[in-house]
Design a protein around this motif. Structure first.
Motif, PDB file in Angstrom:
ATOM      1  N   ALA A   1       0.825  -1.213   0.000  1.00  0.00           N
ATOM      2  CA  ALA A   1       0.000   0.000   0.000  1.00  0.00           C
ATOM      3  C   ALA A   1       0.859   1.263   0.000  1.00  0.00           C
ATOM      4  O   ALA A   1       0.569   2.246  -0.681  1.00  0.00           O
ATOM      5  N   VAL A   2       1.943   1.223   0.795  1.00  0.00           N
ATOM      6  CA  VAL A   2       2.840   2.383   0.854  1.00  0.00           C
ATOM      7  C   VAL A   2       3.492   2.623  -0.508  1.00  0.00           C
ATOM      8  O   VAL A   2       3.564   3.749  -1.012  1.00  0.00           O
ATOM      9  N   VAL A   3       3.977   1.535  -1.139  1.00  0.00           N
ATOM     10  CA  VAL A   3       4.624   1.653  -2.448  1.00  0.00           C
ATOM     11  C   VAL A   3       3.644   2.194  -3.491  1.00  0.00           C
ATOM     12  O   VAL A   3       3.963   3.078  -4.295  1.00  0.00           O
ATOM     13  N   SER A   4       2.423   1.669  -3.464  1.00  0.00           N
ATOM     14  CA  SER A   4       1.406   2.133  -4.418  1.00  0.00           C
ATOM     15  C   SER A   4       1.099   3.614  -4.214  1.00  0.00           C
ATOM     16  O   SER A   4       0.934   4.363  -5.176  1.00  0.00           O
ATOM     17  N   SER A   5       1.032   4.032  -2.959  1.00  0.00           N
ATOM     18  CA  SER A   5       0.748   5.443  -2.664  1.00  0.00           C
ATOM     19  C   SER A   5       1.877   6.341  -3.166  1.00  0.00           C
ATOM     20  O   SER A   5       1.636   7.418  -3.731  1.00  0.00           O
ATOM     21  N   VAL A   6       3.132   5.905  -2.975  1.00  0.00           N
ATOM     22  CA  VAL A   6       4.286   6.689  -3.428  1.00  0.00           C
ATOM     23  C   VAL A   6       4.280   6.807  -4.950  1.00  0.00           C
ATOM     24  O   VAL A   6       4.526   7.877  -5.510  1.00  0.00           O
ATOM     25  N   ILE A   7       4.000   5.683  -5.634  1.00  0.00           N
ATOM     26  CA  ILE A   7       3.956   5.703  -7.106  1.00  0.00           C
ATOM     27  C   ILE A   7       2.850   6.635  -7.593  1.00  0.00           C
ATOM     28  O   ILE A   7       3.051   7.444  -8.510  1.00  0.00           O
ATOM     29  N   CYS A  12       1.175  11.955  -9.870  1.00  0.00           N
ATOM     30  CA  CYS A  12       0.470  13.235  -9.708  1.00  0.00           C
ATOM     31  C   CYS A  12       1.436  14.412  -9.835  1.00  0.00           C
ATOM     32  O   CYS A  12       1.119  15.434 -10.459  1.00  0.00           O
ATOM     33  N   ILE A  13       2.643  14.289  -9.241  1.00  0.00           N
ATOM     34  CA  ILE A  13       3.633  15.366  -9.307  1.00  0.00           C
ATOM     35  C   ILE A  13       4.077  15.602 -10.750  1.00  0.00           C
ATOM     36  O   ILE A  13       4.199  16.738 -11.202  1.00  0.00           O
ATOM     37  N   VAL A  14       4.315  14.515 -11.482  1.00  0.00           N
ATOM     38  CA  VAL A  14       4.749  14.634 -12.881  1.00  0.00           C
ATOM     39  C   VAL A  14       3.659  15.302 -13.725  1.00  0.00           C
ATOM     40  O   VAL A  14       3.925  16.196 -14.536  1.00  0.00           O
ATOM     41  N   VAL A  15       2.402  14.856 -13.534  1.00  0.00           N
ATOM     42  CA  VAL A  15       1.288  15.441 -14.291  1.00  0.00           C
ATOM     43  C   VAL A  15       1.146  16.920 -13.958  1.00  0.00           C
ATOM     44  O   VAL A  15       0.950  17.759 -14.848  1.00  0.00           O
ATOM     45  N   TYR A  16       1.263  17.270 -12.675  1.00  0.00           N
ATOM     46  CA  TYR A  16       1.157  18.680 -12.272  1.00  0.00           C
ATOM     47  C   TYR A  16       2.265  19.511 -12.906  1.00  0.00           C
ATOM     48  O   TYR A  16       2.039  20.642 -13.360  1.00  0.00           O
ATOM     49  N   ALA A  17       3.485  18.956 -12.936  1.00  0.00           N
ATOM     50  CA  ALA A  17       4.607  19.683 -13.515  1.00  0.00           C
ATOM     51  C   ALA A  17       4.375  19.963 -14.993  1.00  0.00           C
ATOM     52  O   ALA A  17       4.660  21.052 -15.488  1.00  0.00           O
ATOM     53  N   TRP A  22       4.637  23.260 -18.829  1.00  0.00           N
ATOM     54  CA  TRP A  22       4.768  22.903 -20.236  1.00  0.00           C
ATOM     55  C   TRP A  22       3.801  23.753 -21.036  1.00  0.00           C
ATOM     56  O   TRP A  22       2.639  23.414 -21.194  1.00  0.00           O
ATOM     57  N   ASP A  23       4.283  24.915 -21.506  1.00  0.00           N
ATOM     58  CA  ASP A  23       3.434  25.897 -22.183  1.00  0.00           C
ATOM     59  C   ASP A  23       3.392  25.590 -23.680  1.00  0.00           C
ATOM     60  O   ASP A  23       4.180  26.124 -24.458  1.00  0.00           O
ATOM     61  N   VAL A  24       2.493  24.720 -24.089  1.00  0.00           N
ATOM     62  CA  VAL A  24       2.369  24.332 -25.489  1.00  0.00           C
ATOM     63  C   VAL A  24       0.912  24.464 -25.910  1.00  0.00           C
ATOM     64  O   VAL A  24       0.004  24.097 -25.172  1.00  0.00           O
TER      65      VAL A  24
END
Length: 229
Positions: A1-7, A12-17, A22-24
């Motif tokens: 569960a911890v590993v799944s939460s971290v992934i 989410c962080i990558v999508v937010y970034a 990413w101004d396209v």
């Protein structure tokens, strides 16, 4: 569960970034209306001094005003991607009346854009059934306020040309002269002397408007010399 939460958190962080930085965008209109022309981009990137853009829109729920305001601000935001010297303000002319009076500008109910740099200023007033800030108007105004000098246009006289002083009749050139003045040009009638044939050195352009008489060979030679120069 911890590993799944971290992934999941990492995703989410990558999508937010991507969303944040990413101004396209893609222009899917047939005419390419969502892209700035190469000329506008070149003018923006070559700016060397700060330009103030004051956008005056009445605080109203009128759909035409809202659309014109939103399109204007989106366009200017797109322009600001190419320079840090473009300073944009959104103002209500009813609230900022002392400021707009100090500019010597009469605001249009549908929207007014004032572009200024130093002592030079250009005003674009919106009107019509579909008021909007046209890119060509903005770019022309930007070029004018960035100039260090006021370019002079000479209208040739002495051969029955349309007269700059005539603003009433269809045969006059007064309306053309007035439009050029509003675009930041200096307009003057010029005459080429036969005894000393020369086009004034400070003319950026010469207009020969509806000549009804013949030009003297000396005048033709002076115009050719001007063109060669």
């Amino acid at each position: 569960a911890v590993v799944s939460s971290v992934i999941f958190l990492g995703i989410c962080i990558v999508v937010y970034a991507f969303v944040e930085y990413w101004d396209v965008s893609w222009d899917l209109t047939r005419e390419g209306r969502r892209q700035l022309s190469p000329q506008t981009v070149q003018v923006l990137q070559s700016m060397t001094k700060e330009v103030q853009v004051a956008c005056f829109f009445i605080n109203s729920q009128d759909e035409l005003i809202l659309v014109a305001r939103d399109k204007t601000m989106r366009f200017l935001e797109q322009c600001r991607k190419y320079t840090d010297l473009l300073k944009v303000e959104l103002l209500d002319p009813q609230v900022e009346k002392p400021r707009i009076d100090a500019m010597g500008v009469v605001a249009s109910p549908q929207g007014t854009v004032v572009i200024s740099a130093g002592m030079r200023k250009q005003v674009i007033r919106f009107s019509g059934a579909s008021p909007r800030l046209e890119e060509r108007d903005f770019t022309n105004a930007l070029i004018n306020v960035l100039r260090d000098a006021e370019p002079k246009i000479g209208f040739l006289t002495g051969h029955g040309e349309r007269r700059l002083e005539d603003k009433e009749s269809p045969e006059g050139a007064g309306m053309l002269g007035q439009m050029l003045l509003l675009d930041g040009y200096r307009v003057e009638p010029i005459a080429i002397k036969i005894t000393d044939p020369e086009v004034p050195q400070d003319c950026g352009a010469v207009v020969i408007n509806n000549v009804t008489g013949d030009l003297h060979p000396a005048e033709v030679s002076a115009l050719q010399t001007y063109l060669d120069r």
